[in-house]
Structure formats: C-alpha cells, structure tokens
Write an enzyme that holds these catalytic residues in place. Structure first.
Site, PDB file in Angstrom:
ATOM      1  N   GLU A 128      -9.346  18.766 -46.807  1.00  0.00           N
ATOM      2  CA  GLU A 128      -9.452  18.349 -45.399  1.00  0.00           C
ATOM      3  C   GLU A 128      -9.718  16.842 -45.326  1.00  0.00           C
ATOM      4  O   GLU A 128      -9.127  16.131 -44.500  1.00  0.00           O
ATOM      5  CB  GLU A 128     -10.586  19.116 -44.695  1.00  0.00           C
ATOM      6  CG  GLU A 128     -10.706  18.711 -43.230  1.00  0.00           C
ATOM      7  CD  GLU A 128     -11.981  19.183 -42.570  1.00  0.00           C
ATOM      8  OE1 GLU A 128     -12.396  20.345 -42.793  1.00  0.00           O
ATOM      9  OE2 GLU A 128     -12.577  18.385 -41.817  1.00  0.00           O
ATOM     10  N   CYS A 194     -17.685  21.258 -37.054  1.00  0.00           N
ATOM     11  CA  CYS A 194     -17.347  22.498 -36.350  1.00  0.00           C
ATOM     12  C   CYS A 194     -18.503  23.476 -36.548  1.00  0.00           C
ATOM     13  O   CYS A 194     -19.048  23.585 -37.654  1.00  0.00           O
ATOM     14  CB  CYS A 194     -16.074  23.070 -36.961  1.00  0.00           C
ATOM     15  SG  CYS A 194     -15.760  24.747 -36.466  1.00  0.00           S
TER      16      CYS A 194
HETATM   17 FE1  F3S Z   1     -11.261  24.992 -37.751  1.00  0.00          FE
HETATM   18 FE2  F3S Z   1     -13.848  25.147 -37.752  1.00  0.00          FE
HETATM   19 FE3  F3S Z   1     -12.467  26.901 -39.025  1.00  0.00          FE
HETATM   20  S1  F3S Z   1     -12.651  23.327 -37.972  1.00  0.00           S
HETATM   21  S2  F3S Z   1     -10.646  25.873 -39.679  1.00  0.00           S
HETATM   22  S3  F3S Z   1     -12.473  26.586 -36.820  1.00  0.00           S
HETATM   23  S4  F3S Z   1     -14.382  26.048 -39.723  1.00  0.00           S
END
Ligand code: F3S
Length: 283
Positions: A128, A194
C-alpha cells in the site's frame, strides 16, 4: 445454543469489494483475467480463483510480457506508473483499489503537484505504501519511527504534507505527527487511517466479554487474527484460534451455552458461515 457472529468479522469493506470484483470479471466471461499481486492473503481464495483461471502477476517485468486480457488492481492500490503501463499495453484495467486508499493517492498527487514534500507515515515495503509513494511527482519520504521523524528535513525548505498508511497504529501516528509539529516547518496533516481494524478489535473485545466460548477464525500466519485472539483471550479464557472447520473437531472445544465468533481480515465469509452452522448443529 446461542451463537453470535461479530458484524465486523472477516473482510473489511475494501477487501470484500476487491474480491467481489474478481468474481464479477470471471462471471462476465473476461479472459484472461489477472490480478496484480494476490488479491488477498488467503490461500483458499487465491486457489479458488486460480481454479477459475485467474492468474497472479507477481512483478512489473511479468506485467510487461502480457499482451492481452484484464488486469485487476487489488485493494492496496498500485503506483500510477503501473496503471499507465497496463493501459499503454492495451490491457483492460479494472481498478479495485479501496476508495480510502484511492483518496490518499489523490491527496498525494495534488499536494505533490503544488510542490510539497510528501511524508507517508507507514511501513515500507508494504505494497500500500509503495502504491501511495508512486502517486507523488516530487520528493516523498516514508517514516515509521520517531528517530526518522526527528531527522527528517524537507527538500529545499518545501511545505510538508503528511498522510498515513490506512492500517497504521493511530497512537503511533499521533506521536510522530507531534514530532513534526514541534519543528518549525510548514506542515499539513491528513489523518488517512482507516478504522476497520480498530472496529473489528473493539467489537471482538465486547463480544468476548459476554460469551462463554469465543472462536477466532483466521490464517495461522495472519498477524491481525493473532491480535484478535489475544484481545479475546483477555476477556474470555475459553478462546480458540481456528483456521478452518477442521480445526474445530481437533480442539478441546467446550461450549457452555453462549458462543461468540469473530474472524481476521482475510477470512472469507464462507468459512465463517461454515463454522457458525457447525457450532449450531453439533454443540
Ligand atoms: Fe480499505 Fe480500510 Fe480495508 S482502507 S482495504 S476498508 S482496512
């Protein structure tokens, strides 16, 4: 027997979306279909896709040799260079980059165009982070430790734009940003972490605290599943780490009424459902 499956068990939104995208392409009859890197760190899923003809591209050199077909970008995303290459080679690009990661690409692209020095708080060489780096058109630095943050100097006194890898630990991010804030540079910080992982952990802890037996499903080498197991074990001493249904029969599984189930980020729903059904029927 009361069985509760955590809502956040298994795939996060971005991974689910990427895996679904691959199956959709297969259904559409697209051929050949490639994924740029394994779509997910789960052997069963990757094997199932391979059996349906999906091939994994493991390097840029391998990509360069492909002359036809569809290439799917996984949730981690890729550098802009890779997207350009896919298109330039006349291949069909299907971008399943998680929208939260895509947002970071856009920020990096724009901030970089303004002439700013980009700082990514994250761990190299995570794919990433490699992907995010590849959207900067100017100076970009990856920082993961306090020492690196302290010794950082922006190129030619440029303004600094800070973003984070989506799965980076929030407290560590805060500490690193604090170091930057104390320096007299012109900085802008965008917290792009996230919360899918944190939500999964919080829900697992709460659930484990209310059940008699807790099952944590995930790959043996999956660090996020291991972490879930540790969290649950603190709350519920009858916590078991299982990879698939098979392990359930070999574990000294004892159930005392209420059972909770959670699963790591790369555990497919199918396995979670199988375990859930098995527990309901057998115990
Ligand atoms: Fe996206 Fe969060 Fe999963 S950035 S891939 S929803 S861990």
């Amino acid at each position: 027997m009361e069985v509760t499956v955590a809502k956040s068990a298994g795939f996060c939104f971005g991974v689910k979306r990427a895996v679904d995208t691959v199956y959709e392409q297969i259904e559409k009859g697209q051929k050949p279909v490639y994924t740029y890197g394994p779509i997910i760190h789960n052997e069963q899923v990757v094997e199932d896709l391979a059996a349906r003809g999906v091939q994994v591209i493991r390097s840029e050199e391998e990509l360069e040799r492909i002359t036809e077909g569809t290439v799917i970008i996984r949730s981690h995303g890729v550098p802009r260079r890779i997207c350009d290459k896919i298109k330039a080679q006349g291949l069909t690009l299907v971008d399943a980059t998680c929208p939260f990661v895509r947002k970071i690409h856009r920020i990096v692209e724009q901030e970089s165009e303004k002439g700013n020095h980009i700082v990514i708080i994250g761990s190299e060489p995570h794919p990433e982070v490699e992907g995010i780096k590849g959207w900067a058109s100017g100076p970009v630095t990856v920082i993961s430790t306090e020492e690196e943050a302290r010794s950082f100097v922006p190129e030619n006194g440029k303004k600094v734009s800070i973003v984070a890898q989506t799965t980076f630990n929030y407290n560590k991010f805060k500490d690193l940003v604090e170091i930057f804030s104390k320096k007299s540079y012109d900085i802008s910080v965008l917290n792009t972490i996230c919360n899918a992982t944190e939500e999964r952990q919080t829900e697992a802890r709460t659930l484990a605290g209310t059940v008699d037996t807790m099952l944590v499903i995930g790959g043996r080498h999956s660090s996020n599943t291991q972490k879930l197991y540790e969290i649950c074990k603190e709350e519920c001493k009858n916590t078991y780490f299982i990879e698939t249904l098979v392990d359930l029969d070999t574990k000294p599984f004892q159930s005392f009424g209420r059972v909770g189930i959670t699963a790591g980020a790369s555990t497919p729903n199918k396995i979670i459902e199988e375990v859930q059904k098995h527990v309901r029927i057998k115990f």
